[in-house]
Design a protein around this motif. Structure first.
Motif, short mmCIF file in Angstrom:
data_model
loop_
_atom_site.label_atom_id
_atom_site.label_comp_id
_atom_site.label_asym_id
_atom_site.label_seq_id
_atom_site.Cartn_x
_atom_site.Cartn_y
_atom_site.Cartn_z
N GLU A 179 28.14 -18.22 -32.76
CA GLU A 179 27.72 -17.90 -31.39
C GLU A 179 27.76 -19.15 -30.52
O GLU A 179 27.40 -20.25 -30.96
CB GLU A 179 26.30 -17.32 -31.40
N ILE A 180 28.19 -18.99 -29.27
CA ILE A 180 28.23 -20.09 -28.30
C ILE A 180 27.09 -19.88 -27.31
O ILE A 180 27.05 -18.88 -26.58
CB ILE A 180 29.59 -20.15 -27.58
N LEU A 181 26.16 -20.81 -27.28
CA LEU A 181 25.00 -20.73 -26.40
C LEU A 181 25.28 -21.47 -25.10
O LEU A 181 25.92 -22.53 -25.10
CB LEU A 181 23.77 -21.33 -27.08
N GLN A 182 24.79 -20.92 -23.99
CA GLN A 182 24.93 -21.53 -22.68
C GLN A 182 23.67 -22.28 -22.27
O GLN A 182 23.33 -22.35 -21.09
CB GLN A 182 25.30 -20.46 -21.66
N ASP A 183 23.00 -22.80 -23.25
CA ASP A 183 21.77 -23.57 -23.00
C ASP A 183 21.62 -24.55 -24.15
O ASP A 183 22.08 -24.30 -25.28
CB ASP A 183 20.56 -22.64 -22.91
N ASN A 184 20.97 -25.68 -23.88
CA ASN A 184 20.75 -26.66 -24.95
C ASN A 184 19.48 -26.38 -25.74
O ASN A 184 18.98 -27.24 -26.46
CB ASN A 184 20.69 -28.07 -24.37
N LYS A 185 18.96 -25.18 -25.60
CA LYS A 185 17.79 -24.75 -26.38
C LYS A 185 18.15 -23.48 -27.14
O LYS A 185 18.70 -22.53 -26.56
CB LYS A 185 16.59 -24.49 -25.46
N GLN B 189 18.86 -32.88 -40.46
CA GLN B 189 17.55 -33.44 -40.13
C GLN B 189 16.51 -33.02 -41.17
O GLN B 189 16.74 -32.09 -41.95
CB GLN B 189 17.12 -32.96 -38.73
N PRO B 190 15.36 -33.70 -41.21
CA PRO B 190 14.27 -33.25 -42.11
C PRO B 190 13.89 -31.80 -41.81
O PRO B 190 13.92 -31.37 -40.66
CB PRO B 190 13.12 -34.21 -41.80
N TYR B 191 13.57 -31.06 -42.87
CA TYR B 191 13.31 -29.63 -42.69
C TYR B 191 12.04 -29.37 -41.88
O TYR B 191 11.13 -30.20 -41.81
CB TYR B 191 13.22 -28.92 -44.05
N ILE B 192 12.00 -28.19 -41.27
CA ILE B 192 10.84 -27.71 -40.51
C ILE B 192 10.22 -26.56 -41.29
O ILE B 192 10.90 -25.57 -41.59
CB ILE B 192 11.24 -27.23 -39.11
N VAL C 20 11.62 -22.44 -31.95
CA VAL C 20 12.37 -22.96 -30.81
C VAL C 20 12.96 -24.31 -31.18
O VAL C 20 12.25 -25.21 -31.65
CB VAL C 20 11.47 -23.08 -29.57
N LEU C 21 14.28 -24.46 -30.96
CA LEU C 21 14.99 -25.72 -31.23
C LEU C 21 15.40 -26.31 -29.88
O LEU C 21 16.42 -25.92 -29.30
CB LEU C 21 16.21 -25.46 -32.11
N PRO C 22 14.64 -27.24 -29.34
CA PRO C 22 14.92 -27.75 -27.99
C PRO C 22 15.87 -28.95 -28.02
O PRO C 22 16.11 -29.56 -29.08
CB PRO C 22 13.53 -28.15 -27.48
#
Length: 487
Positions: free
Chosen positions: A94-100, A131-134, A144-146
Motif C-alpha cells: 500500500e502507498i500512503l499519502q501521509d508520513n503517519k 528498529q527495536p520492537y514495540i 500509530v507510527l508517526p
C-alpha cells in the motif's frame, strides 16, 4: 595425512600388523579433524526441552543456563496455544499519502492482555523496519507510527510470551511491506531468502540469566536441509557476539545467558549460510545496546531471581486466574467469633459491678461529715425541726435492729433541745453551738441510708455505727436540766 605422520606410523607400527596400522591411522585422522572443528566454531545446543538443564560455558565470560524454574512451569500452560497473527493495516504494497501510518492486528488462539498489577502478559512484538520492537497488549487500540520517512517500510509482527519469548509455531509471524509517498529499495527484504528478526535482549534488565531470542523465516530445518545437500542454506547458523565474544547457535530456540557486566552491553546477531558467511538481506545483521543493572525490582527480574512463585504470577498467563490466598482471609473471621465467645462468661462482671457500687459508698459516708457543719452553724430551731422528718427514714431499715433503739431516744432530744435552746438563746448563745455538736451522729445514719439500695448488708459492719453510743445526748439533757435548776 602429512608425509611425516606416515613415517612416524611406519616406524612405530610393525609391518606384520597392517590392520592395526590402518585403525590407528583412522583414529588419528578423526582426532585431527575434530580438533579443527572445535577451533573453527562452537555449536551450542539450545533445545532445553530435550536436554536436561545444565550449565554450558560457551565463552570466557558467558555461559548458557536453563531457564528460570518459574518460567519453565508457566511455559507449559501456554503450550496449548497456537497463535495466528494477521496484520490488518497497513495493507501489503500500500502507498500512503501521509508520513503517519496506523497499524492494527488480529490474533487468534491466544489472549492478548496485560496484568494490571504485574504489568506482564501475552503480547505482540511489532518491529518497524529494523528498529527495536514495540510491545502491544491491547488489540482494540490501533498502533500509530508517526514521522515516517518517505519510501518503503516493512512491518514484522509475532506473538510473544509474557517474558518476551516468541511463539515459533506456523502462523505466529506476519509481515507486510508498505510505502510512504513512493517506493524505494530500502527496508525491503527479499522474501525468497532467509530472514532473521532480532527480538531479545532489548532495553534494560535487573537480573540474570538474560534471554536471547530471535525469529527465523524461510530458513529450512536442518533435518530437511540434509535431504537437499545442494541447498546453500541447509546448514545455516546464527552467530551471536556479546561485548566482542562470539559463539554460534545451530538451532532455533530461546537461550538464557549469564556473564553480562553491570552497565552497558552490546549484542549482535547474524545469519550465516552453509559456508559460514553472513547472508546479505535487509535485516539479517542487527545490533542492540542493553543496560544491565542487578537487583532490579520489576516483575520479570523478581521472577528470574526466584523471588516469586508460579502461583503468585500465574495471572500473567491466565487472565481469569486469581490468587489463592483469598480463602485464608475468609478463615480469619471464623476465629473471631471464638474469641468473642470466650469473654461471654460475664457472670463475674456483675460481681465486680457490685463491688464498684460498694466502693463509691465509702466516699459518700465521708461526704456527710462536711454536711452537718453548715446545718449546725445555724442554731435556729427551723433547721433542727426537720431532723425528725429524716429520722423516720432510718427506722424502716430492717437490716439492723439496734439502730432504731439508739435512734428512739434521739427523737425525743430535738423536742427537748428545741425547748431548751429557746431558753439558751435568751440566756447565752455561745453554749448552743457546743451543745449542738453532739448532734452529728443522728445525721450520719440519714446519709448512710440514702446510698444503700442493695449493698446495705456490706455497709452494716462499718464502724461508723459505733459513734452512736458515744453520743452525749443524755448528758446534754442533764446539763440543760442542771442549768434550768440553776436558773
Amino acid at each position: 595425512m602429512n608425509s611425516w605422520q606416515k613415517r612416524v606410523l611406519e616406524k612405530l607400527l610393525p609391518e606384520k600388523l597392517p590392520i592395526f596400522r590402518w585403525v590407528m591411522t583412522l583414529v588419528l585422522v578423526l582426532s585431527l579433524t575434530s580438533c579443527g572443528d572445535k577451533v573453527s566454531s562452537q555449536e551450542v545446543s539450545t533445545d532445553y526441552r530435550e536436554n536436561p538443564p545444565q550449565i554450558s560455558q560457551i565463552s570466557k565470560q558467558f555461559s548458557e543456563v536453563s531457564p528460570p524454574s518459574v518460567i519453565q512451569e508457566l511455559r507449559t500452560i501456554l503450550e496449548v496455544y497456537q497463535p495466528q497473527v494477521t496484520i490488518v493495516t497497513p495493507r501489503s504494497d500500500e502507498i500512503l499519502q501521509d508520513n503517519k501510518a496506523t497499524a492494527s492486528f488480529q490474533v487468534k488462539d491466544l489472549p492478548i492482555f496485560k496484568d494490571s498489577q504485574l504489568q506482564l502478559g501475552p503480547h505482540l512484538h511489532v518491529i518497524l523496519d529494523n528498529q527495536p520492537y514495540i510491545p502491544v497488549y491491547d488489540l482494540n487500540q490501533p498502533l500509530v507510527l508517526p514521522d515516517l520517512s518517505p519510501g518503503t517500510h516493512t512491518l514484522r509482527v509475532f506473538a510473544s510470551r509474557p517474558w518476551h519469548e516468541s511463539f515459533k509455531n506456523e502462523g505466529a509471524y506476519a509481515q507486510t511491506t508498505f510505502h510512504v509517498f513512493t517506493k524505494t529499495d530500502d527496508n525491503n527484504p527479499d522474501i525468497k531468502l532467509p530472514l532473521l528478526t532480532y527480538s531479545r535482549p532489548q532495553s534494560s534488565y535487573g537480573a540474570e540469566p538474560i534471554l536471547l531470542d530471535f525469529y527465523l523465516t524461510n530458513a529450512p530445518l536442518h533435518l530437511v536441509g540434509k535431504e537437499n545437500p545442494n541447498d546453500e542454506f541447509s546448514d545455516w547458523r546464527i552467530r551471536s557476539t556479546i561485548n566482542g565474544e562470539s559463539f554460534i547457535f545451530d538451532r532455533w530456540q530461546a537461550v538464557y545467558l549469564k556473564g553480562f557486566k553491570p552497565g552497558k552491553n552490546w549484542v549482535k546477531l547474524e545469519f550465516l549460510d552453509n559456508q559460514g558467511n553472513s547472508l546479505k538481506n535487509a535485516f539479517n545483521t542487527t545490533v542492540r545496546l542493553i543496560d544491565y543493572q542487578p537487583k532490579g525490582k520489576d516483575t520479570l527480574s523478581r521472577i528470574v531471581r526466584g523471588e516469586l512463585t508460579a502461583d503468585e504470577v500465574r495471572s500473567i498467563v491466565d487472565p481469569n486466574y486469581r490468587l489463592t490466598p483469598t480463602p485464608s482471609v475468609e478463615k480469619t473471621p471464623e476465629i473471631q467469633p471464638k474469641l468473642e465467645k470466650q469473654p461471654i462468661p460475664e457472670t463475674e462482671i456483675p460481681k465486680e459491678s457490685k463491688t464498684e457500687l460498694t466502693k463509691p459508698e465509702q466516699p459518700k459516708l465521708e461526704v456527710p461529715t462536711a454536711v452537718p457543719s453548715p446545718t449546725l452553724s445555724p442554731t435556729s430551731p427551723e433547721i433542727i425541726t426537720p431532723t425528725p422528718e429524716l429520722q423516720p427514714e432510718v427506722t424502716p431499715t430492717p437490716e439492723s435492729t439496734p439502730l432504731p433503739k439508739k435512734i428512739a431516744p434521739q427523737t425525743t432530744k430535738p423536742k427537748l433541745d428545741g425547748f431548751f435552746n429557746r431558753r439558751a438563746g435568751k440566756v447565752s448563745t455561745p453554749q448552743a453551738p457546743v451543745e449542738t455538736s453532739p448532734s452529728l451522729p443522728p445525721i450520719l445514719p440519714e446519709i448512710i441510708e440514702s446510698p444503700a439500695p442493695e449493698p446495705q448488708p456490706e455497709v452494716i459492719p462499718t464502724p461508723e455505727s459505733t459513734p452512736l453510743p458515744k453520743i452525749s445526748a443524755p448528758e446534754a439533757e442533764k446539763a440543760e436540766l442542771t442549768k434550768d435548776t440553776q436558773l
